[in-house]
Write an enzyme that holds these catalytic residues in place. Structure first.
Site, mmCIF file in Angstrom:
data_model
loop_
_atom_site.group_PDB
_atom_site.id
_atom_site.type_symbol
_atom_site.label_atom_id
_atom_site.label_comp_id
_atom_site.label_asym_id
_atom_site.label_seq_id
_atom_site.Cartn_x
_atom_site.Cartn_y
_atom_site.Cartn_z
ATOM 1 N N ASN A 11 37.881 40.952 32.463
ATOM 2 C CA ASN A 11 37.853 41.902 33.583
ATOM 3 C C ASN A 11 39.297 42.177 33.988
ATOM 4 O O ASN A 11 39.941 41.342 34.609
ATOM 5 C CB ASN A 11 37.060 41.289 34.748
ATOM 6 C CG ASN A 11 37.082 42.170 35.982
ATOM 7 O OD1 ASN A 11 37.476 43.332 35.916
ATOM 8 N ND2 ASN A 11 36.654 41.612 37.110
ATOM 9 N N TRP A 12 39.760 43.364 33.612
ATOM 10 C CA TRP A 12 41.174 43.683 33.870
ATOM 11 C C TRP A 12 41.442 44.091 35.321
ATOM 12 O O TRP A 12 42.594 44.227 35.712
ATOM 13 C CB TRP A 12 41.624 44.817 32.934
ATOM 14 C CG TRP A 12 41.947 44.339 31.556
ATOM 15 C CD1 TRP A 12 41.762 43.068 31.063
ATOM 16 C CD2 TRP A 12 42.524 45.107 30.497
ATOM 17 N NE1 TRP A 12 42.181 43.012 29.759
ATOM 18 C CE2 TRP A 12 42.660 44.242 29.386
ATOM 19 C CE3 TRP A 12 42.932 46.427 30.379
ATOM 20 C CZ2 TRP A 12 43.191 44.665 28.168
ATOM 21 C CZ3 TRP A 12 43.457 46.854 29.175
ATOM 22 C CH2 TRP A 12 43.593 45.983 28.081
ATOM 23 N N LYS A 13 40.377 44.355 36.056
ATOM 24 C CA LYS A 13 40.538 44.800 37.452
ATOM 25 C C LYS A 13 41.487 46.013 37.480
ATOM 26 O O LYS A 13 41.473 46.810 36.551
ATOM 27 C CB LYS A 13 41.016 43.644 38.319
ATOM 28 C CG LYS A 13 40.155 42.402 38.092
ATOM 29 C CD LYS A 13 40.384 41.295 39.055
ATOM 30 C CE LYS A 13 39.446 40.145 38.685
ATOM 31 N NZ LYS A 13 39.475 39.054 39.633
ATOM 32 N N HIS A 96 30.507 42.826 41.266
ATOM 33 C CA HIS A 96 31.631 41.867 41.321
ATOM 34 C C HIS A 96 31.957 41.572 42.779
ATOM 35 O O HIS A 96 31.885 42.464 43.631
ATOM 36 C CB HIS A 96 32.848 42.457 40.601
ATOM 37 C CG HIS A 96 33.932 41.440 40.411
ATOM 38 N ND1 HIS A 96 34.802 41.101 41.416
ATOM 39 C CD2 HIS A 96 34.247 40.647 39.350
ATOM 40 C CE1 HIS A 96 35.622 40.159 40.965
ATOM 41 N NE2 HIS A 96 35.307 39.870 39.724
ATOM 42 N N GLU A 98 34.621 41.294 44.310
ATOM 43 C CA GLU A 98 35.658 42.143 44.917
ATOM 44 C C GLU A 98 35.065 43.477 45.376
ATOM 45 O O GLU A 98 35.503 44.053 46.369
ATOM 46 C CB GLU A 98 36.819 42.344 43.923
ATOM 47 C CG GLU A 98 37.675 41.092 43.840
ATOM 48 C CD GLU A 98 38.400 40.894 42.520
ATOM 49 O OE1 GLU A 98 38.539 41.843 41.746
ATOM 50 O OE2 GLU A 98 38.818 39.741 42.269
ATOM 51 N N GLU A 168 30.125 33.647 39.469
ATOM 52 C CA GLU A 168 31.544 33.646 39.832
ATOM 53 C C GLU A 168 31.705 33.212 41.287
ATOM 54 O O GLU A 168 31.640 34.057 42.203
ATOM 55 C CB GLU A 168 32.118 35.050 39.667
ATOM 56 C CG GLU A 168 32.129 35.545 38.246
ATOM 57 C CD GLU A 168 33.268 36.528 38.019
ATOM 58 O OE1 GLU A 168 34.042 36.307 37.083
ATOM 59 O OE2 GLU A 168 33.406 37.484 38.790
ATOM 60 N N GLY A 174 40.694 34.107 40.925
ATOM 61 C CA GLY A 174 42.104 34.422 41.129
ATOM 62 C C GLY A 174 42.849 33.376 41.950
ATOM 63 O O GLY A 174 43.977 33.601 42.369
ATOM 64 N N SER A 214 38.956 31.813 37.464
ATOM 65 C CA SER A 214 40.114 31.053 36.992
ATOM 66 C C SER A 214 39.911 30.365 35.645
ATOM 67 O O SER A 214 40.422 29.269 35.421
ATOM 68 C CB SER A 214 40.558 30.035 38.052
ATOM 69 O OG SER A 214 40.993 30.708 39.221
ATOM 70 N N GLY A 235 39.362 36.936 34.244
ATOM 71 C CA GLY A 235 40.193 37.929 34.921
ATOM 72 C C GLY A 235 41.627 37.811 34.429
ATOM 73 O O GLY A 235 41.982 38.300 33.356
ATOM 74 N N GLY A 236 42.454 37.127 35.203
ATOM 75 C CA GLY A 236 43.891 37.003 34.938
ATOM 76 C C GLY A 236 44.244 36.716 33.479
ATOM 77 O O GLY A 236 45.086 37.411 32.891
HETATM 78 P P1 PGA Z 1 40.063 35.269 37.460
HETATM 79 O O1 PGA Z 1 39.006 36.445 37.745
HETATM 80 O O2 PGA Z 1 39.786 34.765 36.061
HETATM 81 O O3 PGA Z 1 41.411 35.911 37.593
HETATM 82 O O4 PGA Z 1 39.811 34.210 38.478
HETATM 83 C C1 PGA Z 1 37.679 36.369 37.319
HETATM 84 C C2 PGA Z 1 36.897 37.579 37.771
HETATM 85 O O5 PGA Z 1 37.100 38.047 38.901
HETATM 86 O O6 PGA Z 1 36.048 38.110 37.045
#
Ligand code: PGA
Length: 260
Positions: A11-13, A96, A98, A168, A174, A214, A235-236
């Protein structure tokens, strides 16, 4: 549970320009070309079309991070599933945290999106997860059950094959603070049990449950190896081709070793 495939999704956001996207893709394709995992990259909407072209005839799928549940209309700033279908995108994230927290997406809206995606043949990765406060109060299972029931309201057993669930926990996204492999596994098992209760035993067994929050090169093995986890949503660490391909290669190794 014997695992036949892992789903490794990135997930590149809201990250990377077109040039950075192209650079990543050029590097990444040869790194994972022999993988047995199902690889999905959730890329910003603006670059989906070009990414679909760049990833054509590879083993990497492209997905959208968000869409609207209506087909067209006065929804400034939104895009529809029809538009995604138009450019060859058949995967999408829904719900998600977010989107839920920063953009106020409600359970009802998430349900509309899941229904629309199923109708239009889009594979859904549905995200659920509790906040730190909810976990500290010991309410995590209740919260997850509630999110699942609402998101899947009116979804048939047959349609479940188009849906993966990503657990999640918000406190792990994050933050560098991962759920322990046991915590992650317990919740993924709980999700399976909820689906079993809402549908039947077969649906629970067949469900693909991912963990996200994470995930990185140091912890991926311990997470992926867990009994009730079918993959990870990253994500990251998915922004870096070396790191993301390492997570995929680690998963491939587990598949090969597990199936000896
Ligand atoms: P993260 O994000 O790996 O940076 O914690 C995961 C996500 O939000 O899907």
């Amino acid at each position: 549970m014997k695992k036949e495939e892992f789903i490794i999704a990135g997930n590149w956001k809201m990250n990377k320009t077109m040039l950075e996207t192209k650079k990543f893709i050029d590097l990444f394709i040869p790194m994972v070309k022999d993988s047995r995992c199902k690889i999905i990259l959730f890329i910003p909407n603006l670059y989906l079309k070009e990414s679909v072209k760049l990833l054509d005839k590879t083993n990497i799928k492209v997905g959208a991070q968000n869409f609207h549940w209506e087909s067209f209309g006065a929804y400034t700033g939104e895009i529809s599933i029809e538009m995604l279908n138009d450019i060859g995108v058949y995967h999408a994230l829904v719900g998600h945290s977010e989107r839920r927290v920063y953009f106020g997406e409600t359970d009802e809206e998430i349900n509309k999106k899941v229904k629309k995606a199923i109708l239009k043949n889009i594979d859904v990765t549905l995200c659920v997860g509790e906040s730190l406060e909810q976990r500290e109060l010991g309410n995590e299972k209740e919260v997850i059950m509630h999110q699942l029931k609402n998101a899947l309201n009116g979804i048939s057993k047959e349609s479940l094959s188009k849906i993966n669930i990503a657990y999640e926990p918000i406190w792990a996204i994050g933050t560098g603070k991962t759920a322990t492999p046991d915590q992650a596994n317990q919740m993924c098992r709980f999700i399976r049990m909820c689906i079993q209760g809402m549908y039947d035993a077969e649906s629970g067994i067949n469900l693909k449950v991912l963990y996200g929050g994470s995930v990185n090169i140091d912890n991926c093995k311990d997470i992926i190896i867990m009994s009730d986890i079918n993959g990870v949503l990253v994500g990251g660490a998915s922004l870096d081709a070396d790191k993301f391909s390492y997570i995929i290669k680690t998963s491939d190794k587990i598949l090969i070793e597990g199936n000896k």
